[in-house]
Design a protein around this motif. Structure first.
Motif, PDB file in Angstrom:
ATOM      1  N   VAL A   1      -0.238  12.404  -9.125  1.00 12.02           N
ATOM      2  CA  VAL A   1      -1.572  12.591  -8.542  1.00 12.02           C
ATOM      3  C   VAL A   1      -1.527  12.965  -7.070  1.00 12.02           C
ATOM      4  O   VAL A   1      -2.507  13.488  -6.540  1.00 12.02           O
ATOM      5  CB  VAL A   1      -2.410  11.308  -8.727  1.00 12.02           C
ATOM      6  CG1 VAL A   1      -2.588  10.987 -10.196  1.00 12.02           C
ATOM      7  CG2 VAL A   1      -1.773  10.128  -7.998  1.00 12.02           C
ATOM      8  N   GLY A   2      -0.429  12.680  -6.388  1.00 13.70           N
ATOM      9  CA  GLY A   2      -0.346  13.008  -4.974  1.00 13.70           C
ATOM     10  C   GLY A   2      -0.801  11.857  -4.089  1.00 13.70           C
ATOM     11  O   GLY A   2      -1.635  11.034  -4.488  1.00 13.70           O
ATOM     12  N   THR A   3      -0.263  11.828  -2.889  1.00  8.65           N
ATOM     13  CA  THR A   3      -0.547  10.727  -1.966  1.00  8.65           C
ATOM     14  C   THR A   3      -2.015  10.694  -1.548  1.00  8.65           C
ATOM     15  O   THR A   3      -2.621   9.622  -1.442  1.00  8.65           O
ATOM     16  CB  THR A   3       0.345  10.847  -0.718  1.00  8.65           C
ATOM     17  OG1 THR A   3       1.716  10.822  -1.119  1.00  8.65           O
ATOM     18  CG2 THR A   3       0.087   9.704   0.253  1.00  8.65           C
ATOM     19  N   ALA A   4      -2.600  11.851  -1.297  1.00  7.22           N
ATOM     20  CA  ALA A   4      -3.975  11.895  -0.803  1.00  7.22           C
ATOM     21  C   ALA A   4      -4.946  11.247  -1.792  1.00  7.22           C
ATOM     22  O   ALA A   4      -5.890  10.557  -1.393  1.00  7.22           O
ATOM     23  CB  ALA A   4      -4.391  13.343  -0.532  1.00  7.22           C
ATOM     24  N   ARG A   5      -4.716  11.438  -3.075  1.00  3.94           N
ATOM     25  CA  ARG A   5      -5.601  10.853  -4.074  1.00  3.94           C
ATOM     26  C   ARG A   5      -5.251   9.394  -4.353  1.00  3.94           C
ATOM     27  O   ARG A   5      -6.113   8.597  -4.713  1.00  3.94           O
ATOM     28  CB  ARG A   5      -5.521  11.664  -5.373  1.00  3.94           C
ATOM     29  CG  ARG A   5      -6.045  13.096  -5.231  1.00  3.94           C
ATOM     30  CD  ARG A   5      -5.818  13.893  -6.497  1.00  3.94           C
ATOM     31  NE  ARG A   5      -6.542  13.324  -7.637  1.00  3.94           N
ATOM     32  CZ  ARG A   5      -6.425  13.777  -8.887  1.00  3.94           C
ATOM     33  NH1 ARG A   5      -5.614  14.796  -9.148  1.00  3.94           N
ATOM     34  NH2 ARG A   5      -7.113  13.217  -9.863  1.00  3.94           N
ATOM     35  N   ALA A   6      -3.978   9.048  -4.208  1.00  2.97           N
ATOM     36  CA  ALA A   6      -3.558   7.682  -4.515  1.00  2.97           C
ATOM     37  C   ALA A   6      -3.826   6.714  -3.373  1.00  2.97           C
ATOM     38  O   ALA A   6      -3.989   5.513  -3.617  1.00  2.97           O
ATOM     39  CB  ALA A   6      -2.063   7.662  -4.857  1.00  2.97           C
TER      40      ALA A   6
ATOM     41  N   VAL B   1       7.705   7.823  -5.798  1.00  3.51           N
ATOM     42  CA  VAL B   1       8.052   9.148  -6.324  1.00  3.51           C
ATOM     43  C   VAL B   1       7.156   9.547  -7.490  1.00  3.51           C
ATOM     44  O   VAL B   1       6.687  10.684  -7.580  1.00  3.51           O
ATOM     45  CB  VAL B   1       9.540   9.160  -6.747  1.00  3.51           C
ATOM     46  CG1 VAL B   1       9.884  10.472  -7.461  1.00  3.51           C
ATOM     47  CG2 VAL B   1      10.433   8.961  -5.535  1.00  3.51           C
ATOM     48  N   ARG B   2       6.906   8.611  -8.396  1.00  2.85           N
ATOM     49  CA  ARG B   2       6.100   8.944  -9.578  1.00  2.85           C
ATOM     50  C   ARG B   2       4.688   9.361  -9.195  1.00  2.85           C
ATOM     51  O   ARG B   2       4.136  10.333  -9.745  1.00  2.85           O
ATOM     52  CB  ARG B   2       6.067   7.738 -10.512  1.00  2.85           C
ATOM     53  CG  ARG B   2       5.363   8.000 -11.817  1.00  2.85           C
ATOM     54  CD  ARG B   2       5.511   6.824 -12.762  1.00  2.85           C
ATOM     55  NE  ARG B   2       6.914   6.601 -13.110  1.00  2.85           N
ATOM     56  CZ  ARG B   2       7.339   5.614 -13.871  1.00  2.85           C
ATOM     57  NH1 ARG B   2       6.472   4.724 -14.357  1.00  2.85           N
ATOM     58  NH2 ARG B   2       8.619   5.482 -14.151  1.00  2.85           N
TER      59      ARG B   2
ATOM     60  N   ALA C   1       0.829  -1.212   0.000  1.00  2.00           N
ATOM     61  CA  ALA C   1       0.000   0.000   0.000  1.00  2.00           C
ATOM     62  C   ALA C   1       0.862   1.260   0.000  1.00  2.00           C
ATOM     63  O   ALA C   1       0.597   2.217  -0.752  1.00  2.00           O
ATOM     64  CB  ALA C   1      -0.934  -0.016   1.215  1.00  2.00           C
ATOM     65  N   ASP C   2       1.905   1.278   0.818  1.00  2.00           N
ATOM     66  CA  ASP C   2       2.794   2.446   0.844  1.00  2.00           C
ATOM     67  C   ASP C   2       3.572   2.580  -0.457  1.00  2.00           C
ATOM     68  O   ASP C   2       3.812   3.695  -0.939  1.00  2.00           O
ATOM     69  CB  ASP C   2       3.765   2.333   2.017  1.00  2.00           C
ATOM     70  CG  ASP C   2       3.072   2.556   3.351  1.00  2.00           C
ATOM     71  OD1 ASP C   2       2.053   3.277   3.366  1.00  2.00           O
ATOM     72  OD2 ASP C   2       3.535   2.008   4.368  1.00  2.00           O
ATOM     73  N   ARG C   3       3.983   1.458  -1.039  1.00  2.00           N
ATOM     74  CA  ARG C   3       4.708   1.522  -2.307  1.00  2.00           C
ATOM     75  C   ARG C   3       3.841   2.128  -3.412  1.00  2.00           C
ATOM     76  O   ARG C   3       4.326   2.880  -4.259  1.00  2.00           O
ATOM     77  CB  ARG C   3       5.163   0.123  -2.721  1.00  2.00           C
ATOM     78  CG  ARG C   3       6.296  -0.445  -1.884  1.00  2.00           C
ATOM     79  CD  ARG C   3       6.557  -1.898  -2.236  1.00  2.00           C
ATOM     80  NE  ARG C   3       7.620  -2.462  -1.439  1.00  2.00           N
ATOM     81  CZ  ARG C   3       8.883  -2.580  -1.824  1.00  2.00           C
ATOM     82  NH1 ARG C   3       9.232  -2.139  -3.020  1.00  2.00           N
ATOM     83  NH2 ARG C   3       9.794  -3.120  -1.042  1.00  2.00           N
TER      84      ARG C   3
END
Length: 658
Positions: free
Chosen positions: A516-521, A510-511, A503-505
């Motif tokens: 899209v950013g962490t919050a959306r991903a 980085v890509r 999940a963290d990967r």
């Protein structure tokens, strides 16, 4: 002095049946292989036959050596020369403990020992002892008598070398333990600010710097206990985050080394014959157990196996919650699964009509089943035969909780009731929808296309292959094994997700952070990682059901699978064609019922057996008894339904009524 040779060609095996022969042909000043062969034959003589009193020959040998001085001299010379050729530090530090730091090396070491004949021309003490002893020999080895024999047969120079080897082995084991404790995969498990392994080398150095009279084993044993507790904490950490085989193997190896270190420290403080005998027996036991492939597999995969069972139990508890295990919810989910399986059966016969080569047909069947199973999983439908492997693990988990016997018994019965309700409702939902839907589709095909889904020949084959009079039940049992294995595959997928931090990967690479950013991903990453296990298990089941029969067909072996929903849908299609007599249809219907019972029973029994076996190794010895009592009470319906949060009651099982 003239060299003595006792090679197999010159001295046949029959010469070693008596003690006087062993003394007469003692391998003094002989080749290395002769000394080792003589020692192997000596142990064989000491072992004796199974009818003799345990240890009788060992005591007899001690008595004869006291009476016959010449025997004692020849035995002592031969044994001392053999021991002097050994690397004693290696024996004390590694004997019975895998030499490699990773599982692949240990497996290779075992395969080398088991797959190739072991040479007598060796100076490796571990190989010599593994050649001479087997695991059952520990039963007749007496610590006091083994120690006396060692003192009688090993000369003073060899004893001095043994003391030096003991000190070197203590330092060597300590250095290895500290190095492993600070390796990345073990270090990542530590939550403590300071590891007890950090001070181990200092404690060993201080211990060895003292005189023999001042040395106390407590100076090291306390540190060893702290290290063992840390390893237990590491094991719990692995249970939570996911276990990989190499880390599991390394933790087990470190635990063995800590116990070996304690043993060496004790014998260094107390060199009495009894303590020396205890040390010899402990090392021999470790060596003989280390040559067992079963023990290597069980110990090295213990944490991973526990993780798989825990994961399967967690999935089972999710199925068994009040909302999903109600009659209405279970039937509705089963109905959806039944509809999908009816379509899977139709697609299967459509693919079969193409008459492709067996390999490609098996591949397409596998993809068909895998996609249908995965679709059912994503749509929250259930295929009832997949439930028992998970619910059995949840049942076993209910009798392993750290509460009293009564509380565990009540929890088991409550889960058992929910499981029976879930299984019956789910299976009923599968069949009530799959059978009429398959029949309706055939009728629609006849009206629209003017022909049945199956031709008459195929319909006859369906009736014959699913009849109760044929091997259907055996094939259904094999399918039950596949159903259980698929649950383990799904649990392995979940374990892999935790080990790799998937999940963290997915959410913080980085890509993604640039795009899209962490919050959306993050929501998608959590959704996908939470379903990897389920998709893996369902895909694995699909490929086993479609691919394994194809593999057997390529090998020209008549092995098939029998899954109740597929068989029931096939029966409905065959019935719609109108072939078969009334008795043939009746036997086929009975065969389909037997297939369903066998699918469920085999997968449930395997999962429960493995889970209960695991609980016994964890110290929950009462789990099997509680399962038997709980099922008995459910059958008699004498236990009222109670909440799972029952107060603890630690009454012994024998005191529980019923």
């Amino acid at each position: 002095m003239k060299r003595t040779s006792i090679s197999v060609l010159q001295r046949p095996d029959q010469l070693y049946r008596r003690l006087d022969e062993l003394s007469a042909f003692a391998a003094q000043h002989a080749h290395a292989e002769d000394r080792v062969f003589w020692f192997v034959q000596l142990v064989r003589w000491l072992r004796g036959s199974g009818n003799e009193k345990k240890g009788l020959r060992l005591r007899y040998l001690l008595g004869q050596l006291e009476q016959h001085r010449e025997w004692r001299d020849t035995f002592a010379t031969s044994v001392s020369q053999l021991v002097q050729s050994w690397d004693l530090e290696q024996l004390l530090a590694y004997g019975g403990i895998a030499r490699d730091f990773h599982l692949a090396g240990a497996v290779g070491e075992w395969l080398s020992f088991r797959g190739l004949p072991v040479a007598c021309n060796t100076s490796d003490p571990v190989q010599v002892l593994a050649l001479a002893f087997d695991e059952k020999d520990v039963a007749w080895l007496s610590a006091a008598e083994v120690g006396k024999l060692a003192f009688a047969l090993v000369d003073l120079d060899t004893r001095s070398g043994l003391e030096r080897a003991l000190d070197e082995a203590v330092v060597d084991v300590g250095n290895q333990l500290v190095a492993q404790a600070h390796s990345p995969n073990v270090r990542s498990l530590s939550r403590a600010a300071r590891s007890p392994f950090s001070g181990l080398n200092g404690a060993i150095a201080e211990f060895l710097s003292k005189s023999a009279a001042e040395r106390k084993p407590e100076a090291i044993s306390g540190r060893i206990r702290q290290c063992l507790r840390l390893l237990e904490a590491h094991a719990l950490e692995l249970m939570g985050r996911g276990a990989d085989l190499n880390t599991t193997f390394q933790l087990d190896r470190m635990a063995q080394q800590l116990k070996r270190l304690e043993l060496l420290v004790q014998v260094r403080c107390n060199t009495s014959p009894e303590q020396l005998g205890n040390t010899c027996i402990a090392i021999i036991r470790s060596i003989t157990r280390n040559t067992s492939g079963r023990r290597l597999f069980v110990r090295s995969t213990d944490l991973l196996r526990q993780n798989l069972i825990e994961t399967a139990a967690s999935v089972g508890h999710d199925y068994l919650n009040e909302e999903k295990s109600s009659w209405r919810a279970a039937f509705s989910a089963g109905a959806g699964g039944g509809a999908l399986m009816a379509f899977a059966t139709l697609i299967k016969y459509g693919l079969a009509s193409l008459h492709l080569p067996v390999f490609y047909e098996g591949l397409l069947f596998s993809l068909n089943y895998a996609m249908i199973f995965c679709a059912a999983y994503l749509l929250h439908f259930t295929i009832a035969t997949k439930l028992p492997a998970h619910t059995a693990a949840a049942l076993a988990k209910s009798v392993q909780e750290p509460v009293g016997h009564r509380a565990r018994l009540y929890a088991f019965v409550n889960i058992w009731r929910a499981m029976v309700r879930l299984q019956l409702a789910g299976l009923l939902g599968n069949l009530v929808i799959a059978v009429p839907l398959a029949y309706a589709i055939d009728r629609a095909a006849q009206q629209l296309l003017g022909r049945h889904v199956l031709d008459a020949h195929t319909a006859e084959h369906v009736l014959d292959s699913n009849t109760l009079l044929g091997p259907s039940v055996l094939y259904a049992a094999l399918t039950g094994v596949f159903l259980w294995l698929s649950s383990l595959a799904g649990a392995a997928g979940d374990n892999w997700v935790r080990v790799t931090g998937l999940a963290d990967r997915l959410a913080t690479n980085v890509r993604v952070m640039r795009g899209v950013g962490t919050a959306r991903a993050r929501p998608f990453a959590d959704w996908l990682s939470g379903r990897v296990g389920g998709l893996t298990g369902n895909a694995a089941l699909g490929f086993m059901l479609g691919g394994i029969p194809a593999a057997f067909a390529i090998a020209q072996m008549p092995v098939e699978i029998r899954h109740v929903t597929v068989s029931a849908s096939s029966f409905a299609l065959a019935f719609a064609v109108g072939v078969g007599s009334a008795s043939q249809l009746a036997f086929t219907a009975a065969g389909v019922a037997a297939i369903g019972v066998t699918n469920v029973t085999v997968s449930f029994a395997l999962a429960l057996q493995v889970a209960l076996g695991s609980s016994a190794r964890k110290g929950h010895g009462s789990a099997r008894a509680l399962v038997k009592i709980g099922i008995s009470r459910w059958l008699r319906r004498t236990m009222p339904r109670v909440p799972l949060a029952t107060p603890q009651d630690t009454a012994p099982i024998a005191d529980l009524p019923g």
